[in-house]
Each structure stands twice: as C-alpha cells, then as structure tokens.
Design a protein around this motif. Sequence first.
Motif, PDB file in Angstrom:
ATOM      1  N   LEU A   1      42.525  47.421  43.921  1.00 56.55           N
ATOM      2  CA  LEU A   1      42.063  46.152  44.486  1.00 56.55           C
ATOM      3  C   LEU A   1      43.216  45.295  45.003  1.00 56.55           C
ATOM      4  O   LEU A   1      43.182  44.811  46.145  1.00 56.55           O
ATOM      5  N   LEU A   2      44.241  45.074  44.192  1.00 62.99           N
ATOM      6  CA  LEU A   2      45.317  44.180  44.609  1.00 62.99           C
ATOM      7  C   LEU A   2      46.094  44.711  45.810  1.00 62.99           C
ATOM      8  O   LEU A   2      46.388  43.939  46.734  1.00 62.99           O
ATOM      9  N   PRO A   3      46.431  45.990  45.871  1.00 68.79           N
ATOM     10  CA  PRO A   3      47.060  46.492  47.104  1.00 68.79           C
ATOM     11  C   PRO A   3      46.167  46.320  48.329  1.00 68.79           C
ATOM     12  O   PRO A   3      46.660  45.994  49.420  1.00 68.79           O
TER      13      PRO A   3
ATOM     14  N   ASN B   1      41.225  34.476  37.382  1.00 72.12           N
ATOM     15  CA  ASN B   1      42.637  34.328  37.028  1.00 72.12           C
ATOM     16  C   ASN B   1      43.523  35.249  37.859  1.00 72.12           C
ATOM     17  O   ASN B   1      44.604  34.856  38.315  1.00 72.12           O
ATOM     18  N   VAL B   2      43.068  36.467  38.077  1.00 73.86           N
ATOM     19  CA  VAL B   2      43.837  37.406  38.897  1.00 73.86           C
ATOM     20  C   VAL B   2      43.960  36.890  40.325  1.00 73.86           C
ATOM     21  O   VAL B   2      45.047  36.929  40.927  1.00 73.86           O
ATOM     22  N   LEU B   3      42.857  36.378  40.862  1.00 71.83           N
ATOM     23  CA  LEU B   3      42.898  35.835  42.227  1.00 71.83           C
ATOM     24  C   LEU B   3      43.817  34.623  42.311  1.00 71.83           C
ATOM     25  O   LEU B   3      44.515  34.427  43.316  1.00 71.83           O
TER      26      LEU B   3
ATOM     27  N   PRO C   1      33.946  36.810  45.146  1.00 69.60           N
ATOM     28  CA  PRO C   1      33.702  37.703  44.004  1.00 69.60           C
ATOM     29  C   PRO C   1      32.210  37.783  43.692  1.00 69.60           C
ATOM     30  O   PRO C   1      31.562  36.764  43.445  1.00 69.60           O
ATOM     31  N   LEU C   2      31.677  38.995  43.704  1.00 71.28           N
ATOM     32  CA  LEU C   2      30.278  39.210  43.343  1.00 71.28           C
ATOM     33  C   LEU C   2      30.182  40.271  42.253  1.00 71.28           C
ATOM     34  O   LEU C   2      29.277  41.104  42.258  1.00 71.28           O
TER      35      LEU C   2
END
Length: 328
Positions: free
Chosen positions: A62-64, A90-92, A76-77
């Motif tokens: 996801l992050l890459p 928090n990650v976002l 986000p769903l």
Amino acid sequence: MSAQQPPADTPAATEQAPATVAVLAGGLSHERDVSLRSGRRVAGVLRDAGLEVQVLDVDSELLPRLAKLQPDVVWPLVHGSTGEDGSLQNVLDLVHAPYVGSEAAACRLASSKPVAKALLRQAGLSTPDHAALPQSVFREVGARGVLDAVERDLGLPLVVKPAAGGSALGVTVVHAADQLPEAMVSCFAYGDVALLEKAVHGVEVAVSVIDVEGGPRALPAVEIVTEGPYDYDARYNAGRSEYFVPARLNEAQTATVHDLAVAVHRTLGLRHLSRTDMILDDEGTAWFLDVNVAPGMTETSLFPQAAIADERDLSDIYLAIVEAATRT
C-alpha cells in the motif's frame, strides 16, 4: 496595450487536471468483502463525476503504491478494526496523505462501542444500559456467575455484540438465559471484549451525517424493516430487508433522530461523514446503538441510500466530501 496571451500549450492555458483519489479497500478483517464492494461503488461514482480514481487494497504494497500515485485525497473504506480504530488513519498521517473521514483519535473513540456509549451518556444522550466484559474475566471470575449477574442486572432480552467491529458480525439477540453461553462464543469469535446491552424496542433507524461545509448536517433517515435480526445476511443480501427513505416518521420524530446523529458526530469529534444507528421507541426517545466512521457504501448500504434521497444528488455529496478532505 493588452497583456500578451500565453501560448496555447503553456500550463496557464491547459485545463486543470482532475483530482486523483485513492480509494482504500479490502484489508484482512472479517469485513473484507463488504469493504471491496464499498470501494468499487464509491470509485464508480467518483469516476462518473470526472475524477481519476484508483482502488488500492490494504496490504504490504500500500505505502509504495501511494508514494508512486501521490493522490490528492485518500478515501479509506476499510471496515472493521484496522480501518476504523484509527490505525490506518495514523499511517496516513505519518505519510502526510490527506484523507476522507475522522482523524485517528476520534476513530478510536467511536470504534470502541463501550467508550463511545460512555462519552455520549456523559453528554446527556440516551443509550441502553450495558456491560463490557473481556473474555479473560469469564476465565478469572467464572462464566456462570458472571452471566447470572448479567441476567439479573440487565434482564432479558439483551443484545450480545463485539465491542468493536461492524456489519452485525458476532451479534446475537438473547431471549432466554440458556442462549447466553452460545451467544458469548459467537461474539468472542470476532473480538476479545463483549458488549452486553439491554434490548430496546421500537423503530430501527440509521441517520447519516455529512460535514462538508457549514457544520454537520443529517441526511434523510433510513428506516430498516427486516424479519428476524438485522444481521450480516440481512444487510448485504438484497431482499432480506426493506428500507424506507426517508423513514416513516412524523416531523417531531424526524427531528429527534436527526438531532441525535448530529450530536453523536459532534460529541465524538468526527469529520466529513458518519452514520449513527439507533432505535426510536414508542415514547419518542432515540437510543444510540452504534456509530460508523467508515460506513458501508455497497448497493444495499444505508449511507448511499440516504444520500440518494437527499436534496443534493449522490455524486455531488461524494464530490463535496472529497473537496472537504483536501482542505483538512
């Protein structure tokens, strides 16, 4: 002398590119399938409205993918624990990605049903009497004694549900004492803490709230009529439940349920959108049951039904939510 016009191929003369939205769906919770269906539906509406949309699964890539895509907004769903308990938010925040929905701290408050109920009761809102019991207490104190105390204090019928999570997974309505042990086993399959709640009778209503400009506003209330419990199958398989939008309520009752949903949204510090589930009893009291910070967006979900019935159309509401996220 007039100002010189820029050449046709310069950035000043080109049309502004449409916003790019990354819709996050899937994940590893029990609600993965619902999340994927929600993601596809929202993506379709946004694409039809002219936005560039990519649906990304929530996995180790996801992050890459987000770093490569560089979206203007993330929606986000992801339903269930990771998507609604503040973890994903928090990650976002860590990667500085603007996103739709409530911030991490508010998500944590809302996703824990016992915490949300305590805060709302403290604010003077009505919510059924309840007890929140972790699985460990039954081992340490003795299951039979605890269940006997629950029955004496809360009475029957009562509702047993996981203290976190959604889609009615692990939820049982208990009418007799001998049903309690099985209900607890079902509940603990979806989480370590059970919420045992006094059953309230009346009209089941869901009220969605949008918070995009000028403060939170309730969308038309959705009345839910189903034979038997409004469980996972009744929620996501067409034909099991009947919906009335707007709900068949008089003006005073409509104001009551709308006011509760807005008060829940404000009290818990939510933003952009939410959905509050409640029971309106025969005396006209609206009882808070649950709040959703990432409400389902499938073809049978309650938020889109309310949005379709609103004075603004569905795509206008979704675009306003995306726009609000770019400003926060």
